[in-house]
Every structure is written in C-alpha cells, then in structure tokens.
Design a protein around this motif. Structure first.
Motif, PDB file in Angstrom:
ATOM      1  N   ASN A  15      -4.791  -3.636  -3.627  1.00 20.41           N
ATOM      2  CA  ASN A  15      -3.766  -2.592  -3.695  1.00 20.41           C
ATOM      3  C   ASN A  15      -3.311  -2.171  -2.308  1.00 20.41           C
ATOM      4  O   ASN A  15      -2.791  -1.082  -2.108  1.00 20.41           O
ATOM      5  N   ASP A  46      -8.680  -5.910  -9.823  1.00 13.52           N
ATOM      6  CA  ASP A  46      -7.254  -5.603  -9.975  1.00 13.52           C
ATOM      7  C   ASP A  46      -6.943  -4.952 -11.324  1.00 13.52           C
ATOM      8  O   ASP A  46      -5.960  -5.300 -11.969  1.00 13.52           O
ATOM      9  N   CYS A  52      -1.786  -2.822  -7.883  1.00 20.87           N
ATOM     10  CA  CYS A  52      -2.194  -4.116  -7.345  1.00 20.87           C
ATOM     11  C   CYS A  52      -0.985  -5.051  -7.280  1.00 20.87           C
ATOM     12  O   CYS A  52      -0.146  -5.028  -8.173  1.00 20.87           O
TER      13      CYS A  52
END
Ligand code: GLU
Length: 297
Positions: A15, A46, A52
């Motif tokens: 992220n 994720d 993400c």
C-alpha cells in the motif's frame, strides 16, 4: 526422521513504496532464516483492496531482489485466499465469539463523546484506535434482523472478554507466547498475553471477510511459519494472534520483534517518508550496501 527446518517470513503490505524500515525488516527475517538453517518466505498482505496497488507489489519484488534477498515461490498473496480467512471466521462465529457490528466511525466517536468520559480519557488500543464502546454488541435479534434486511454493512468484532475466557479454558490456564528477541521494553522469554488492551477488535472488516489479525494468524499457520519476525510496533498484536491460535487450534510459532528504524529526529519511518523510499534510493544510484548501512544493519 527428517528434521524440521524453521520457516521465517517477511510479510509487507503493498500500500506504498518500501522504505528503509522495510529493508531492515526484510533483511532481519532473511538473516534469521539463514542463521537457523531455515526457509525464507515472502508473503504479500494485500487484503486492503482499496489501498493496495499492483505497482507497489511489483516494486516490493524489485526492491527486495535488488537488496540481494531470495525467497521461495510461489509467493502467497492474501487477496487470493479470502476463503481461508472466511473459514476461520466461521469457526469463531460457530463458537459464539464474534458479533456483527454496524457502527460507523462517526457513531463510535459520538458514543465516546456522549459517554461522559470524553475522547481525551477514553482508552485507546495499542494501534491508537479508541477501544470499541460496545454499540451493537447486545442488540436484540429483531433489531439485528432489521439492520441486515436494510442492507447495512457490518464488520465482525470479537467479544474479547468471552474469547479470552474461552481460550484460557481451552489452554488450561493463562496464555503465554515466546519472545526470542525483545519487546519495546526489552521483554523476552515466556511472556503473558494481554489482548484485553484491544477490546472488541475487528476480526473481519466491512469490505473483506478478514482483518490483519485474522489473516496473519491463519497464514502463519498455513505456511507453517515457526519464527515470526517483525517490528516492535506489532509486539502487542501478538497478544491477539496468540489468542486466535488457541481458539482456532493452530500451532504456536516463536516471535522475534526487532527495533524500528528511526530518522535523525527519532521519528519512525513511514510509507509517506518518500525521501527514504528504497525505490528512490535505488533509482538514485545507491548500492544495496549503502542501504544496509543507512538502515543500520
Ligand atoms: N503486513 C504487515 C505490515 O506490513 C506486517 C505483518 C506481520 O509481519 O505480522 O505491517
């Protein structure tokens, strides 16, 4: 009989760009595996589908390879395994230890405001979030039904008091975890857990059937991780993970929490500290050896 090799993992979330703190953590994990004669895995965490991004994931592979790290393939990506987390959630639900929570951030803030205690003195959990004030915890079945029919989205929270009592019963007494390296106050050895600090923490978010705590616990078990290495900021999270391991009947890994890399002012590095991004350093011509030195390894 074949001797069991230790398994260590590095589990970044794509992220943002990796920074020196991640470099430290990744090298710490890889060197722990090497020192133990064990295996080293990379796991992509994720689950936060809103934050993400594929380019961050790609950069993780490039940055780590550039640092000289080698990991096993295939790499487990949490977004491909929601069914595993859902199964664990179902088990907690069947045990009666989680409840649906429809609360919005605003409702939580308003409840704290109106509690007579006020925000300033309201307890916060180790992640800095206010401990959940219990809204929707004991709502009547008819009300629950109505909210569901209305299509209101909900998270699943663990009833921490009940869950801890149940886990201690299953464990035959108080619960401990094994810290090989050291916590933020240098704590090491066999340490007691204190998950009540988190209150009724979210176990599955509104948008995905899991949370960091559930996914990390399930994955460490599925991947047979025997030594969990990560930053000391996640030391208290271990209380929740150890609790979930007992409730879900999962094996117990050992833990090695490492100190966090800080800048000259003592501030913790964050993903927004662009100047310390591994990618920027790499593209600016820094060598892996320079990065190791900057990260203090
Ligand atoms: N994915 C987590 C993070 O990037 C780390 C998970 C862990 O090592 O337990 O902060």
């Amino acid at each position: 009989m074949q001797e069991r090799r230790d398994i260590v993992r590095f589990a970044p979330s794509p992220n943002g760009w990796l920074h020196l703190g991640h470099a430290y953590s990744a090298i710490f994990a890889s060197e722990t595996a090497r020192a133990l004669g064990g295996r080293f895995l990379l796991r992509i965490e994720d689950i936060d589908i809103g934050r993400c991004r594929p380019e961050y994931e790609q950069a993780i592979y490039e940055d780590l390879a550039w640092l000289g790290l080698e990991w096993e393939h295939p790499v487990r990506r949490q977004s491909e395994h929601f069914a595993d987390y859902e199964a664990a959630l179902k088990r907690l639900r069947d045990m009666g230890l989680v409840y649906p929570c429809f609360a919005t951030r605003k409702e939580i803030a308003d409840a704290i405001e109106g509690s007579g205690i006020g925000h300033a003195r309201w307890p916060v959990d180790p992640d800095g979030a206010p401990v959940y004030p219990g809204l929707y915890k004991d709502i009547a079945p008819a009300e629950l039904n109505r909210l569901m029919w209305e299509g209101r989205s909900y998270a699943w929270r663990i009833d921490m008091e009940k869950a801890l009592a149940r886990a201690e019963e299953m464990n035959g007494g108080p619960i401990f975890f094994h810290e090989d390296a050291g916590g933020p106050q240098g704590q090491a050895g066999r340490l007691p857990i204190d998950p009540m600090l988190f209150g009724d923490v979210v176990i599955a978010r509104k948008d995905v059937p899991t949370s960091y705590h559930l996914a990390v616990t399930v994955d460490d078990a599925i991947q047979n991780v025997t030594v969990v290495t990560r930053g000391q900021d996640l030391f208290p999270a271990t209380y929740v993970h150890r609790l979930l391991q007992i409730l879900l009947g999962l094996p117990e890994p050992r833990y090695r929490h490492h100190p966090l890399v800080r800048d000259e002012t003592g501030r913790r590095l964050s993903k927004s500290a662009k100047d310390m991004g591994l990618r920027e350093l790499r593209l600016a011509g820094a060598t892996p050896a320079e990065v190791r030195r900057l990260a203090g390894i």
